[in-house]
Design a protein around this motif. Structure first.
Motif, PDB file in Angstrom:
ATOM      1  N   TRP A  55       1.003  -1.391  -0.353  1.00 21.94           N
ATOM      2  CA  TRP A  55       0.157   0.138  -0.377  1.00 21.94           C
ATOM      3  C   TRP A  55       0.986   1.359  -0.332  1.00 21.94           C
ATOM      4  O   TRP A  55       0.483   2.073  -0.570  1.00 21.94           O
ATOM      5  CB  TRP A  55      -0.975  -0.203   1.196  1.00 21.94           C
ATOM      6  N   ILE A  56       2.105   1.175   0.847  1.00 24.02           N
ATOM      7  CA  ILE A  56       2.886   2.372   1.508  1.00 24.02           C
ATOM      8  C   ILE A  56       3.966   2.709   0.089  1.00 24.02           C
ATOM      9  O   ILE A  56       4.274   3.851  -0.221  1.00 24.02           O
ATOM     10  CB  ILE A  56       3.182   2.514   2.134  1.00 24.02           C
ATOM     11  N   ASP A  58       4.082   3.403  -3.593  1.00 21.54           N
ATOM     12  CA  ASP A  58       4.011   4.305  -4.418  1.00 21.54           C
ATOM     13  C   ASP A  58       3.837   5.357  -3.494  1.00 21.54           C
ATOM     14  O   ASP A  58       4.216   6.929  -4.721  1.00 21.54           O
ATOM     15  CB  ASP A  58       3.440   4.257  -5.412  1.00 21.54           C
ATOM     16  N   LYS A  59       4.265   6.192  -1.864  1.00 25.93           N
ATOM     17  CA  LYS A  59       4.487   6.628  -1.225  1.00 25.93           C
ATOM     18  C   LYS A  59       4.850   7.432  -1.194  1.00 25.93           C
ATOM     19  O   LYS A  59       6.754   7.611  -0.713  1.00 25.93           O
ATOM     20  CB  LYS A  59       3.840   7.034   0.248  1.00 25.93           C
ATOM     21  N   GLU A  60       5.215   9.388  -2.203  1.00 22.84           N
ATOM     22  CA  GLU A  60       6.417   9.857  -1.725  1.00 22.84           C
ATOM     23  C   GLU A  60       7.217   9.149  -0.420  1.00 22.84           C
ATOM     24  O   GLU A  60       6.894  10.328   0.611  1.00 22.84           O
ATOM     25  CB  GLU A  60       6.306  11.499  -2.077  1.00 22.84           C
ATOM     26  N   ALA A  62       8.305   8.279   1.390  1.00 22.30           N
ATOM     27  CA  ALA A  62       8.127   6.011   2.280  1.00 22.30           C
ATOM     28  C   ALA A  62       8.960   5.521   2.741  1.00 22.30           C
ATOM     29  O   ALA A  62      10.205   5.610   1.593  1.00 22.30           O
ATOM     30  CB  ALA A  62       7.203   5.824   1.400  1.00 22.30           C
ATOM     31  N   TYR A  95       5.304  14.219   5.387  1.00 24.13           N
ATOM     32  CA  TYR A  95       3.459  14.369   4.156  1.00 24.13           C
ATOM     33  C   TYR A  95       2.870  13.801   4.528  1.00 24.13           C
ATOM     34  O   TYR A  95       1.701  13.082   5.187  1.00 24.13           O
ATOM     35  CB  TYR A  95       4.813  12.542   3.746  1.00 24.13           C
ATOM     36  N   ASP A  96       1.384  13.815   3.727  1.00 28.42           N
ATOM     37  CA  ASP A  96       0.270  13.968   3.551  1.00 28.42           C
ATOM     38  C   ASP A  96      -0.747  12.738   4.055  1.00 28.42           C
ATOM     39  O   ASP A  96      -1.706  12.413   4.601  1.00 28.42           O
ATOM     40  CB  ASP A  96      -0.536  14.564   2.299  1.00 28.42           C
ATOM     41  N   TRP A  97       0.361  11.648   3.518  1.00 23.04           N
ATOM     42  CA  TRP A  97      -0.626  10.187   3.572  1.00 23.04           C
ATOM     43  C   TRP A  97       0.597   9.594   4.506  1.00 23.04           C
ATOM     44  O   TRP A  97      -0.464   8.433   5.357  1.00 23.04           O
ATOM     45  CB  TRP A  97       0.573   8.930   2.658  1.00 23.04           C
ATOM     46  N   GLN A  98       0.719  10.432   5.791  1.00 21.14           N
ATOM     47  CA  GLN A  98       1.441   9.722   6.608  1.00 21.14           C
ATOM     48  C   GLN A  98       0.485   9.244   7.725  1.00 21.14           C
ATOM     49  O   GLN A  98       0.163   8.637   8.527  1.00 21.14           O
ATOM     50  CB  GLN A  98       1.942  10.474   7.548  1.00 21.14           C
ATOM     51  N   ASP A 100      -2.625   9.004   7.374  1.00 14.93           N
ATOM     52  CA  ASP A 100      -3.693   7.577   6.428  1.00 14.93           C
ATOM     53  C   ASP A 100      -2.958   5.812   7.016  1.00 14.93           C
ATOM     54  O   ASP A 100      -2.803   5.374   7.348  1.00 14.93           O
ATOM     55  CB  ASP A 100      -4.128   7.276   5.223  1.00 14.93           C
ATOM     56  N   ALA A 101      -1.185   6.241   6.926  1.00 12.31           N
ATOM     57  CA  ALA A 101      -0.302   5.281   7.362  1.00 12.31           C
ATOM     58  C   ALA A 101      -0.147   4.491   8.774  1.00 12.31           C
ATOM     59  O   ALA A 101      -0.279   3.760   9.082  1.00 12.31           O
ATOM     60  CB  ALA A 101       0.995   5.191   6.884  1.00 12.31           C
TER      61      ALA A 101
END
Length: 253
Positions: A55-56, A58-60, A62, A95-98, A100-101
């Motif tokens: 899931w992670i 492709d996250k910038e 990561a 990062y914005d995705w953190q 959700d992670a």
């Protein structure tokens, strides 16, 4: 005394550690996490972390972790996760995705985890002699060394003499050193020795003892050198870990 010297020689012969990328990158900061699964949850933990990695992927920004199962030593049955090749500033990045992670980790992974211990590590590439080609390296033997108070410079000087001699002789076993920056006791160094399975532990035809004795002018000189250098540090546990390609899979080639 002679047995003590030979034991030290064997430790150097065993030499090594993890993550090929760290050996090729000029950035040399890493993080090591010791993970204790809940009893009976090992399979579920590996499945969950594999899903998380995919899931992670492709996250910038990561960080990618390689996973290892502990096969011997006091941590047998636990897992180590390692991400190397970083700069200190990488650990400040946001990062914005953190968010959700973090939620995914709490929901999917942490229900299978009993405990986690995180350590920060500096890879000492000038002390190391990593493999040029990592294909086939599946097992890693980790030996804890603890530099005695006031002996840091003498320890480093002796180690550099050994390292430079072994590199010049193209000593066939490969090795790496990691200086533990935090999360453990002071003066803690980990010697990492990668091998191609258990069979890779077979001693080379030209041994550490042979190379160093020749360099220092004979067996007596070598034993004196090792006795003096051996006073600068103490040895701790030796651990064997096995690389887990499935749990380290980020879903790409």
């Amino acid at each position: 005394m002679k047995m003590h010297i030979r034991k030290l020689a064997v430790l150097l012969l065993a030499i090594v550690w993890l993550l090929p990328a760290a050996a090729q990158d000029s950035q040399n900061i890493g993080t090591l996490v010791k993970i204790t699964p809940k009893k009976g949850h090992s399979d579920e933990l590996v499945e969950a972390i594999t899903e998380y990695h995919e899931w992670i992927a492709d996250k910038e920004g990561a960080m990618r972790y390689n996973w290892y199962e502990v096969l011997t030593g006091p941590d047998t049955g636990l897992y180590y996760a390692w991400s190397g090749g970083h700069d200190w500033k990488d650990f400040d990045a946001e990062y914005d995705w953190q968010s959700d992670a973090g939620e995914m980790m709490r929901d999917k992974v942490m229900p299978h985890v009993e405990d986690m211990d995180r350590m920060m590590v500096r890879t000492m590439n000038n002390w190391s002699h990593w493999p040029e080609d990592w294909a086939g390296y599946t097992h890693f033997h980790l030996t804890d060394w603890y530099v005695n108070n006031g002996q840091n410079m003498a320890f480093r000087k002796g180690l550099m003499k050994i390292v430079s001699t072994l590199k010049a002789a193209d000593y066939s076993p490969r090795w790496g050193f990691h200086w533990m920056e935090s999360g453990t006791r002071g003066g803690h160094v980990v010697l990492v020795s990668p091998t191609k399975g258990w069979a890779g532990m077979t001693a080379p035809d030209t041994t550490f003892y042979d190379i160093m004795s020749k360099e220092l002018g004979g067996e007596e000189a070598f034993e004196t050198f090792m006795a003096d250098w051996g006073k600068t540090f103490k040895t701790g546990a030796t651990t064997t870990v096995e690389y887990m390609p499935g749990a380290s899979d980020y879903g790409d080639d």
